[in-house]
Every structure is written in C-alpha cells, then in structure tokens.
Enzyme design. Structure first.
Site, short mmCIF file in Angstrom:
data_model
loop_
_atom_site.label_atom_id
_atom_site.label_comp_id
_atom_site.label_asym_id
_atom_site.label_seq_id
_atom_site.Cartn_x
_atom_site.Cartn_y
_atom_site.Cartn_z
N TYR A 57 0.96 -1.50 0.06
CA TYR A 57 0.20 0.13 -0.06
C TYR A 57 1.14 0.92 -0.26
O TYR A 57 1.54 1.51 1.18
CB TYR A 57 -1.00 -0.27 1.55
CG TYR A 57 -2.14 1.41 0.91
CD1 TYR A 57 -2.61 2.07 0.70
CD2 TYR A 57 -1.90 1.59 2.72
CE1 TYR A 57 -3.42 2.52 0.34
CE2 TYR A 57 -3.11 3.23 2.96
CZ TYR A 57 -3.87 3.36 1.54
OH TYR A 57 -3.83 4.54 1.73
N ASP A 70 -2.57 -1.36 -4.17
CA ASP A 70 -2.74 -0.06 -4.64
C ASP A 70 -1.31 0.86 -4.34
O ASP A 70 -1.01 1.11 -3.09
CB ASP A 70 -3.56 0.90 -2.92
CG ASP A 70 -4.06 2.09 -3.69
OD1 ASP A 70 -3.69 2.46 -4.73
OD2 ASP A 70 -4.90 2.51 -2.67
#
Length: 268
Positions: free
Chosen positions: A117, A158
């Site tokens: 992330y 992400d």
C-alpha cells in the site's frame, strides 16, 4: 519450480484495497467464496494486530500473514488452506514510516508474493509527497535485492500511481497533482526495470479500465476513475498470464470499498 508450485499448477491471485477489513469482511468473505483465489493481497486493512480477523478467514479456508498498524494502512497476504507462507517478511528497509504497515511478503506456491500500500502523497507541496517517493525508492531497492532461488516476484496492491495518462479518466484534471507526477511514474518505471511487468497491460495494452472511484459525486457511475491498483509480475512468471481482470461488481452493492478487486490468473 518449488514442490508447492508444481502441485498447485494454475494459480489465481487477487489484490484488493478493502478500505477496512473488519468493515468490509462480509464482502471479502463473499469474494473468497465466489472466486476462490489461491492467494489474496489485501490493503488498507485498518486493523490493530489483535483485531485482525484470523478466525473468520480460517473458517473460510484461508491462512494469513499480516502487517497491521491500527486504524490506518495495514496489508495482508491470504493463502488458501494447504498452502504455506515461507520466509514471511514485514516492512521494507529504508521506508520512511515503518509503523504505517505498508508492506508484507512471503513465498507462497513458489511465488514471492508481496502486498503493498503505497502512500497517497496528498499534494505535491505536502510533506507526505517526499515520503511517498522515499517509500517507492525503498520498494525499488527491495525489488533489486532479488528473491529466494527458485521463486519469482508477484507484487500487488494499491500503488497510488496511475502509470500512464490512459489510466486516468481525464489527464487534464490531474495536471500538477499526485498519482500522475513525473517523479512517481519514473520511480514506478525503475521498479518495473527490476524485471517486472504490469500484468494488466500485458493482456490489455490499449484498454482503459479503472480500479478506484471516489465515493463522492457518483464518480463510479459516471466512469470517473483511476487505475492505481496494480499487479507486477516477474517476466518469467508473466509468460503464464491467462487473465488479468477488474471485478467491478464489488465496487457496487452494500458497503463497497472505493476500490475494485484485480484478479490475476496464471496457467499451470
């Protein structure tokens, strides 16, 4: 090829920013039951270490390795029952804020899997932006350091970067902003130069699709999104790519995340 990989054959991997695992747990369990991935990379789990839902996931047929940091960030790797986590590792050497829990990796079925992330960066003049670049440099250095013998990288998550203008609904809207800046894209290119490819673009070189849509203003229904959730595979692993698709239906319905899952399928 490891014994596990030889036994597993075809592999299905999903990456999904769930935007709070406990809040989204019914949707996650629904997805696991419907799509039966062998491996899942989750981001923004937002769990304290002792609140990670290990029991519920085990009941659904999945073990987990997780890097949990409380109400912000958090990443996890899930693997279906029968697959083990070899040499798990949490965090990156040189990352600016290790307590934010943005990286975890382990070897599963002969694949060195990482769930990541990347920081958002907020704005180009925010102190968060240089920290985002610092994190990306730490990630680049980890890729360059390599993986255990007999394994190949699959890094998914992400990235908070749209790799190209084709990955944003209107490039003019994002001029001067994060997610599309030259520095971010250059560092992503350096990560790819470590022997990786963008799985979605291997199979869909010219097709615009998005993985994230802002909750506000009905952006999902208007098609105003970004492709910022990526699966990067080692070139030798990418020769097995059969599918890389976005499950948009999971951005709909009750209490959706603002991200849709990205599914990668490898042949045996």
């Amino acid at each position: 090829m490891s014994r596990q990989e030889a036994t597993l054959g075809a592999v299905r991997i999903v990456t999904w920013n769930v935007n709070s695992l406990r809040a989204r747990l019914p949707r996650v369990l629904e997805f696991l039951a419907q799509h039966a991935p062998d491996i899942a990379c989750l981001q923004e789990t937002k769990c304290a270490p002792d609140m990670f839902p290990l029991a519920e996931l085990q009941e659904a047929g999945y073990g987990a390795v997780h890097n949990s940091g409380g109400q912000w960030a958090g990443v996890a790797l899930l693997a279906r029952t029968g697959l083990s986590f070899e040499e798990p590792r949490l965090g990156l050497a040189g990352e600016p804020e290790p307590g934010e829990a943005r990286w975890c990796e382990a070897t599963i079925a002969g694949i060195r899997c990482a769930s990541v992330y990347v920081p958002n960066g907020r704005t180009l003049d925010s102190p968060e932006y240089p920290r985002k670049l610092e994190f990306l440099r730490a990630m680049r250095d980890r890729v360059r350091a390599g993986v255990p013998a007999g394994t190949s990288w699959l890094i998914a998550g992400d990235f908070n970067i749209a790799p190209a203008d084709a990955d944003v609904y209107d490039p003019a809207v994002f001029v001067g902003g994060t997610h599309v800046s030259a520095a971010e894209r250059e560092l992503l290119a350096e990560i790819l130069d470590g022997g990786l490819v963008d799985c979605y673009r291997v199979l869909h070189p010219d097709t615009p699709q998005f993985t994230w849509w802002d909750y506000r203003a009905g952006n999902f229904h208007k098609g105003l999104g970004l492709r910022i959730d990526l699966a990067l595979a080692a070139r030798e692993l990418a020769t097995r790519l059969q599918r890389c698709g976005i499950e948009r239906d999971y951005r709909k319905g009750k209490k959706p995340s603002d991200h849709a899952p990205l599914v990668v399928e490898l042949t045996g």
